[in-house]
Scaffold this motif. Structure first.
Motif, PDB file in Angstrom:
ATOM      1  N   THR A 255       1.495  -0.974   0.205  1.00  0.00           N
ATOM      2  CA  THR A 255      -0.036   0.333   0.082  1.00  0.00           C
ATOM      3  C   THR A 255       0.777   1.734   0.337  1.00  0.00           C
ATOM      4  O   THR A 255       0.794   2.481  -0.402  1.00  0.00           O
ATOM      5  CB  THR A 255      -1.072  -0.058   1.170  1.00  0.00           C
ATOM      6  N   GLU A 256       1.937   1.467   0.520  1.00  0.00           N
ATOM      7  CA  GLU A 256       2.600   2.630   0.919  1.00  0.00           C
ATOM      8  C   GLU A 256       3.432   2.667  -0.392  1.00  0.00           C
ATOM      9  O   GLU A 256       3.440   3.977  -0.761  1.00  0.00           O
ATOM     10  CB  GLU A 256       4.079   1.700   1.889  1.00  0.00           C
ATOM     11  N   LYS A 259       1.043   4.246  -2.864  1.00  0.00           N
ATOM     12  CA  LYS A 259       0.350   5.945  -2.280  1.00  0.00           C
ATOM     13  C   LYS A 259       1.383   6.786  -2.472  1.00  0.00           C
ATOM     14  O   LYS A 259       1.307   7.689  -2.774  1.00  0.00           O
ATOM     15  CB  LYS A 259       0.274   5.268  -0.610  1.00  0.00           C
ATOM     16  N   SER A 260       3.151   6.281  -2.499  1.00  0.00           N
ATOM     17  CA  SER A 260       4.328   6.994  -2.709  1.00  0.00           C
ATOM     18  C   SER A 260       3.546   7.720  -3.877  1.00  0.00           C
ATOM     19  O   SER A 260       4.345   8.542  -4.854  1.00  0.00           O
ATOM     20  CB  SER A 260       5.718   6.396  -2.895  1.00  0.00           C
ATOM     21  N   ILE A 262       0.984   8.499  -5.608  1.00  0.00           N
ATOM     22  CA  ILE A 262      -0.062   9.237  -6.332  1.00  0.00           C
ATOM     23  C   ILE A 262       0.607  10.332  -6.186  1.00  0.00           C
ATOM     24  O   ILE A 262       0.262  11.714  -6.289  1.00  0.00           O
ATOM     25  CB  ILE A 262      -0.911   8.889  -5.250  1.00  0.00           C
ATOM     26  N   SER A 269      -5.046  14.445  -8.171  1.00  0.00           N
ATOM     27  CA  SER A 269      -5.469  12.804  -6.988  1.00  0.00           C
ATOM     28  C   SER A 269      -6.764  14.016  -6.402  1.00  0.00           C
ATOM     29  O   SER A 269      -7.465  13.828  -5.633  1.00  0.00           O
ATOM     30  CB  SER A 269      -4.616  12.040  -6.663  1.00  0.00           C
ATOM     31  N   GLN A 276     -10.276   6.914  -0.758  1.00  0.00           N
ATOM     32  CA  GLN A 276      -8.944   6.410  -1.395  1.00  0.00           C
ATOM     33  C   GLN A 276      -8.825   5.440  -0.459  1.00  0.00           C
ATOM     34  O   GLN A 276      -7.622   4.871  -1.353  1.00  0.00           O
ATOM     35  CB  GLN A 276      -7.872   7.954  -0.555  1.00  0.00           C
ATOM     36  N   LEU A 280      -7.592   2.065  -2.047  1.00  0.00           N
ATOM     37  CA  LEU A 280      -5.551   1.433  -2.701  1.00  0.00           C
ATOM     38  C   LEU A 280      -5.659  -0.091  -1.535  1.00  0.00           C
ATOM     39  O   LEU A 280      -5.372  -0.391  -1.899  1.00  0.00           O
ATOM     40  CB  LEU A 280      -4.649   1.856  -0.704  1.00  0.00           C
ATOM     41  N   LEU A 323      -7.540   7.037  -8.421  1.00  0.00           N
ATOM     42  CA  LEU A 323      -7.112   8.015  -7.136  1.00  0.00           C
ATOM     43  C   LEU A 323      -5.309   9.387  -7.853  1.00  0.00           C
ATOM     44  O   LEU A 323      -5.379   9.891  -7.359  1.00  0.00           O
ATOM     45  CB  LEU A 323      -5.744   6.937  -6.672  1.00  0.00           C
TER      46      LEU A 323
END
Ligand code: SER
Length: 599
Positions: A255-256, A259-260, A262, A269, A276, A280, A323
């Motif tokens: 997930t990290e 996310k990074s 995005i 976004s 969100q 994710l 996203l």
């Protein structure tokens, strides 16, 4: 406790009870064509539950890779997953209820192992019906082991019966163990089966002593077996006081990573209204599942496991776009998956290149058509209904799996005419059959795939001829079979060998460049303005489809080919094959004819 420790503890505990650790089987069942994926640890063991001798003995345990597609729409909430791992122990006609229950209690409650306070545990047992008696035996063993009587619940088959994995086979009553998360009761009647989140199901012990037959009845098996399953992800979440699986070491790094990516496109976004966290979670689950399915040898396709894989990847891509992620993120996230699991499943590392390649291809393929398909979709829904034809067009032209159209429709409160969709699909298959000359090993799908490729090659040829011979070149006729293309065009002289070679080179160069083939709808005027080639002397309807081939990064003015056309087309030029002109001849006054093949 992290997942590594839990895996080790579980297996070590059952080794002390005389169990042999066996490796996880493939996600693709080897001997069961009735199901697409391995859904539980017992699945690969069916022959042994039925009485065959297992080479490792009658007490086994392992961590099994599992995949459950029926939960796919639920993914995004706190607990549901498609891919997960299951810790399990089995008795193949060896021990039964007493040991199974006592040992699971010991593993959970003993300070030496997990050390959970027994007051936080509840269990359910089978209430009994015409097929099998009330399981007072299991309840008594629980009481003796240390579960307070008021924490024992009796439920019917809907809750406390497991299996078979397919239509028929071994199954039986089960007893399920629940962990009290400490959440407030949802009401006076709050109990394990109410799913309010207070009770998390952590372990299922199945007493497999029945065989379900084709006629729906149950007969006793030759031996009494035990099949237990503990979801690794849930257990880790619960043990760490998390209220969802994604907060654990089994998901967080993925997930990290997503996310990074995005953050790189923050502005887009921020504009989007999208849940969100849910998006994710869906991406995280789907990318992990895809990496594992690819590892076990499946590639994206329109059939069986390949279709599920395609659905997962495309759904992840769609949520990624929601996203505001603009680069290829699936491959980046998949690298994290490989890294996280390579020591437990070395096959992931061995197949790393294949995983990345296939994900990249599928992601790019879908990216090329997604936004146009979405635009198209927003215009659908007259009378609150997406027709079968429209859904099929999304499927055929834009690569939207039916389930994605259903999901999109659901978000907008629209219905989809599924029945009509399937009718359209059948009609299309019939057309493919007619096109098939019977020489394709793979049958219909190969034949229609070949005609599609020739169709796209024809557009490339057309554009290449205009580049080499001049803009006077216009299509005068086209005929495609699964074996070759034939193209008639306006030009008055015989082509020189150099010109022929040049045209071939251009087409093959475009194939090598892996250009996306993009379909858009517009008015004929707009198409003309955008430089689309078309027979403007003909009368078109209000809207026409325009297929463009060329790098999107080159901007709209610079696509290589743009033509008004009904399709269908390949989604990308990469798989067309080597283009070769076999013949160039006259076809009447001022018209030349080319026959060409793809090798
Ligand atoms: N087969 C049972 C389950 O999947 C126990 O392993 O829950």
């Amino acid at each position: 406790m992290n997942s590594k420790t839990l895996r080790e503890k579980f297996l070590a505990f059952f080794e002390t009870k005389g169990h042999k650790v066996i490796p996880s089987a493939s996600l693709i069942p080897e001997n069961d064509p009735t199901v697409l994926f391995t859904t539980a640890g017992m699945h690969p063991l069916v022959p042994y539950l039925l009485g065959e001798k297992h080479p490792e003995g009658s007490r086994l345990c392992n961590v099994q890779k599992c995949m459950r597609t029926n939960d796919i729409d639920e993914v995004g909430d706190a607990w549901h997953l498609t891919f997960f791992e299951m810790l399990g122990n089995w008795s193949l006609g060896d021990y039964f209820k007493k040991e199974a229950i006592e040992w699971s209690f010991e593993f959970l409650a003993s300070k030496k192992w997990l050390g959970i306070d027994p007051n936080r545990l509840s269990v359910s047992v089978f209430a009994g019906d015409k097929d099998a008696p009330k399981d007072t035996e299991a309840a008594d063993i629980w009481k003796k082991a240390g579960i307070p009587e008021k924490h024992i619940y009796y439920y019917p088959k809907s809750e406390n019966w497991w299996g078979p994995a397919g239509e028929i086979g071994p199954c039986g009553p089960d007893t399920e163990i629940f962990f009290d998360t400490g959440k407030e009761k949802c009401g006076e009647k709050c109990e394990p089966k109410c799913n309010c989140g207070k009770y998390a199901e952590i372990w299922n012990l199945v007493f497999m002593e029945y065989n379900k037959k084709k006629d729906g009845t149950f007969e006793p098996l030759a031996q009494q077996n035990v099949d237990t399953g503990m979801g690794l992800e849930r257990m880790i979440a619960v043990l760490n006081g998390k209220d969802n699986v994604y907060e654990t070491d089994l998901f967080k790094p993925i997930t990290e990573k997503v996310k990074s990516q995005i953050l790189k496109v923050k502005t887009t976004s921020q504009k989007l209204k999208v849940d969100q966290a849910r998006a994710l979670r869906i991406i995280t689950d789907h990318v992990k599942a895809s990496a594992f399915i690819l590892t076990d040898g499946v590639t994206p396709s329109n059939k069986n496991q390949g279709y599920v894989l395609r659905r997962l990847i495309r759904r992840a891509v769609r949520y990624g776009k929601l996203l505001g992620i603009e680069n290829n993120f699936c491959t980046e996230a998949a690298k994290v998956v490989v890294d996280m699991y390579k020591n437990i499943y070395p096959e992931l590392l061995q197949k790393q290149n294949f995983i990345i390649e296939e994900l990249k291809k599928e992601e790019e393929k879908f990216e090329g058509t997604l936004s146009n398909g979405l635009r198209k979709f927003t215009k659908m829904g007259a009378g609150n209904k997406v027709s079968g034809k429209e859904a099929f067009d999304l499927y055929q032209t834009y690569g939207f799996p039916l389930e994605m159209t259903l999901e999109l429709a659901n978000e907008r409160g629209l219905r989809v005419d599924e029945e009509d969709f399937h009718k359209e699909q059948k009609k299309h298959q019939k057309l493919s059959r007619a096109a098939s000359s019977g020489m394709f090993k793979g049958g219909l799908s190969d034949a229609s795939e070949m005609t599609t490729k020739y169709h796209t090659a024809t557009h490339l040829l057309h554009a290449a001829l205009r580049e080499v011979l001049g803009k006077h070149v216009e299509q005068r006729g086209s005929n495609i079979t699964p074996e070759r293309l034939r193209f008639d065009f306006s030009h008055s002289e015989k082509m020189t060998p150099e010109q022929i070679q040049k045209v071939e080179e251009i087409v093959n160069q475009k194939n090598r460049q892996k250009l996306p083939v993009i379909c858009e709808e517009m008015s004929p005027e707009e198409a003309k303005q955008k430089g689309a080639i078309g027979l403007f002397r003909h009368k078109y309807g209000d809207r026409v489809k325009v297929y463009s081939i060329g790098s999107p990064s080159q901007g709209s003015g610079q696509v290589f080919s743009r033509e008004i056309c009904g399709g269908p087309h390949a989604q990308n030029t990469d798989k067309l094959g080597h283009f070769k002109i076999l013949k160039e001849e006259s076809s009447g006054a001022g018209v030349r004819r080319i026959k060409a093949i793809l090798k």
